[in-house]
Write a protein that holds these residues in place. Structure first.
Motif, mmCIF file in Angstrom:
data_model
loop_
_atom_site.group_PDB
_atom_site.id
_atom_site.type_symbol
_atom_site.label_atom_id
_atom_site.label_comp_id
_atom_site.label_asym_id
_atom_site.label_seq_id
_atom_site.Cartn_x
_atom_site.Cartn_y
_atom_site.Cartn_z
ATOM 1 N N ILE A 1 -33.731 17.680 -14.507
ATOM 2 C CA ILE A 1 -32.705 16.854 -13.859
ATOM 3 C C ILE A 1 -33.135 16.429 -12.449
ATOM 4 C CG2 ILE A 1 -30.725 17.726 -15.181
ATOM 5 C CD1 ILE A 1 -30.117 19.581 -12.752
ATOM 6 N N HIS B 1 -18.906 11.665 -9.042
ATOM 7 C CA HIS B 1 -19.119 10.374 -9.721
ATOM 8 C C HIS B 1 -20.556 10.198 -10.208
ATOM 9 C CE1 HIS B 1 -20.146 10.070 -5.518
ATOM 10 N NE2 HIS B 1 -20.843 8.983 -5.747
ATOM 11 N N MET B 2 -21.471 11.100 -9.816
ATOM 12 C CA MET B 2 -22.882 10.955 -10.202
ATOM 13 C C MET B 2 -23.185 11.744 -11.476
ATOM 14 S SD MET B 2 -24.887 11.005 -6.560
ATOM 15 C CE MET B 2 -24.200 12.538 -5.948
ATOM 16 N N ARG B 3 -23.837 11.090 -12.423
ATOM 17 C CA ARG B 3 -24.184 11.756 -13.698
ATOM 18 C C ARG B 3 -25.036 13.004 -13.450
ATOM 19 N NH1 ARG B 3 -23.799 8.607 -18.410
ATOM 20 N NH2 ARG B 3 -24.476 10.481 -19.501
ATOM 21 N N PHE B 4 -25.949 12.899 -12.490
ATOM 22 C CA PHE B 4 -26.821 14.018 -12.138
ATOM 23 C C PHE B 4 -25.990 15.246 -11.741
ATOM 24 C CE2 PHE B 4 -28.171 16.058 -8.134
ATOM 25 C CZ PHE B 4 -29.205 16.842 -8.604
ATOM 26 N N THR B 5 -24.987 15.021 -10.865
ATOM 27 C CA THR B 5 -24.131 16.122 -10.398
ATOM 28 C C THR B 5 -23.295 16.682 -11.541
ATOM 29 O OG1 THR B 5 -24.012 15.032 -8.254
ATOM 30 C CG2 THR B 5 -22.426 16.783 -8.657
ATOM 31 N N GLN B 6 -22.807 15.797 -12.405
ATOM 32 C CA GLN B 6 -21.988 16.245 -13.539
ATOM 33 C C GLN B 6 -22.775 17.218 -14.415
ATOM 34 O OE1 GLN B 6 -20.523 12.722 -15.567
ATOM 35 N NE2 GLN B 6 -19.846 11.821 -13.630
ATOM 36 N N ARG B 7 -24.067 16.926 -14.599
ATOM 37 C CA ARG B 7 -24.897 17.824 -15.421
ATOM 38 C C ARG B 7 -25.251 19.100 -14.647
ATOM 39 N NH1 ARG B 7 -27.297 18.467 -20.023
ATOM 40 N NH2 ARG B 7 -29.415 19.263 -20.187
ATOM 41 N N PHE C 1 -13.261 9.657 -15.418
ATOM 42 C CA PHE C 1 -14.332 9.752 -16.408
ATOM 43 C C PHE C 1 -14.047 8.804 -17.570
ATOM 44 C CE2 PHE C 1 -14.319 14.009 -14.435
ATOM 45 C CZ PHE C 1 -15.643 14.063 -14.025
ATOM 46 N N ASP D 1 -19.942 18.193 -17.533
ATOM 47 C CA ASP D 1 -19.986 17.693 -18.916
ATOM 48 C C ASP D 1 -19.486 18.756 -19.900
ATOM 49 O OD1 ASP D 1 -22.214 19.255 -18.279
ATOM 50 O OD2 ASP D 1 -23.609 18.119 -19.520
ATOM 51 N N GLU E 1 -15.993 18.619 -22.341
ATOM 52 C CA GLU E 1 -16.066 18.901 -23.784
ATOM 53 C C GLU E 1 -15.084 20.019 -24.154
ATOM 54 O OE1 GLU E 1 -16.843 18.659 -27.633
ATOM 55 O OE2 GLU E 1 -17.550 17.213 -26.135
ATOM 56 N N GLN F 1 -11.516 10.076 -20.452
ATOM 57 C CA GLN F 1 -11.103 11.333 -19.817
ATOM 58 C C GLN F 1 -9.982 11.999 -20.622
ATOM 59 O OE1 GLN F 1 -10.715 11.295 -15.498
ATOM 60 N NE2 GLN F 1 -8.828 12.475 -15.650
#
Length: 353
Positions: A104, A196-202, A232, A207, A211, A235
């Motif tokens: 990542i 808001h950043m995909r990187f941070t979400q992972r 999201f 994520d 789920e 969401q």
């Protein structure tokens, strides 16, 4: 004998709450002269370096010692100047400066040039004070896409600089459950900057939380740190987003939730986790770095980064004696990681340098 306190130079990459806390601790014994390393854009980095260079030229000869919060670009000049001027340099290793997650792009050692400056800083420093022993060297099993070990000694083989662990500390008289707040049953909370950043979400396991929320409609999930107007895609209806908020407001939010989730791929010694535990939240954490030790027997550990395992774990948590675990969580932090302990150990270490 001079009444003046010895001068200490303090360098940091951002004015976060733990930087401010350490600054206040050091000001009890030293005249602290400090400078941040905060380029708004990457191209500004050389200009910030130049500013730091002249700050060091001006102050290095009157300073008794130097402290850097984290290693990285911002710690190289202080470590170099300290070596040349024969002044002791302490680096407080906090997390991102101890790891590499190429999958990542996270961690100082995941970036070749930043990794070099981080390594050089550790080599030039007189002493390193990681906030937990897991940042020195640890086996890593939470997910299989990166290194089987992490820690600054793993990523800096042959490093001779000595280290002493100085744990983070927290004020149990400030962080305490609100007297009038009703704690919602089956309520899960996490605090996350850069949501808001995909990187941070992972990185932060958001994520996985989304789920789990889809699979557990009877539970509610709150995420603090959302920018204005952010949502999201698709969401789940049981996920509520709150904006970033001051610490005093956060205390009430912690106190209104039963569980606190910290499902990060990497952490040092997470503040929000410790604060929430002091407010009586039952912690649920990933099997990463310091977190299983911080939680002790007062919560739940997700062994692998898998949503199926998380859903089973959350169901188990909802069936547990949450009032007993919440009280145990508070006692864990209050007893093992008090603010006074960090103050005493940090000042003792600085005195020895």
């Amino acid at each position: 004998m001079s009444a003046h306190r010895p001068v200490l130079l303090y360098f940091y990459p951002g004015l976060s709450s733990f930087v401010v806390k350490d600054l206040q601790i050091m000001e009890k014994a030293y005249e602290v002269r400090h400078i941040g390393f905060l380029p708004a854009k990457k191209w500004q980095t050389p200009l910030i370096w130049l500013k730091q260079f002249f700050f060091l030229l001006r102050h290095i000869w009157t300073a008794q010692k130097l402290v850097c919060m984290f290693a990285g670009y911002h710690s190289w000049f202080p470590a170099l100047f300290g070596k040349i001027a024969q002044k002791p340099v302490l680096i407080v290793a906090g997390g991102t400066d101890c790891v590499s997650f190429p999958s990542i792009g996270y961690g100082c050692f995941a970036k070749p040039i930043l990794g070099k400056f981080t390594r050089w800083s550790y080599q030039l420093a007189s002493y390193i004070a990681p906030v937990h022993e897991k940042l020195v060297r640890q086996e890593y099993k939470y997910q299989p896409n990166d290194f089987p070990y992490q820690g600054f000694r793993f990523h800096c083989p042959g490093l001779k600089t000595p280290h002493t662990v100085v744990y983070n500390g927290y004020d149990a008289s400030f962080w305490r459950p609100g007297a009038t707040v009703h704690r919602q049953p089956k309520s899960f909370l996490t605090v996350c900057a850069g949501l808001h950043m995909r990187f941070t979400q992972r990185l932060k396991g958001i994520d996985l939380i989304l789920e789990a929320a889809r699979q557990l409609p009877e539970a509610s999930f709150t995420i603090v740190g959302a920018p204005a107007g952010f949502a999201f895609p698709n969401q789940p209806v049981n996920v509520k987003l709150l904006p970033k908020m001051p610490l005093a407001d956060l205390k009430a939010v912690y106190s209104a939730h039963t569980f606190y989730l910290q499902l990060s791929m990497s952490e040092g010694f997470p503040n929000a986790l410790s604060e929430s535990m002091l407010c009586g939240c039952v912690p649920i954490v990933s099997n990463v770095s310091s977190m299983p030790e911080i939680v002790g027997g007062a919560g739940f550990v997700l062994e692998k980064r898998e949503s199926g395992l998380l859903i089973e774990l959350l169901q188990k948590a909802m069936d547990s004696d949450t009032s007993f675990l919440g009280e145990m969580a508070r006692q864990n932090i209050a007893n093992h990681y008090p603010e006074a302990r960090r103050e005493e150990e940090l000042l003792q270490l600085l005195q020895r340098l």
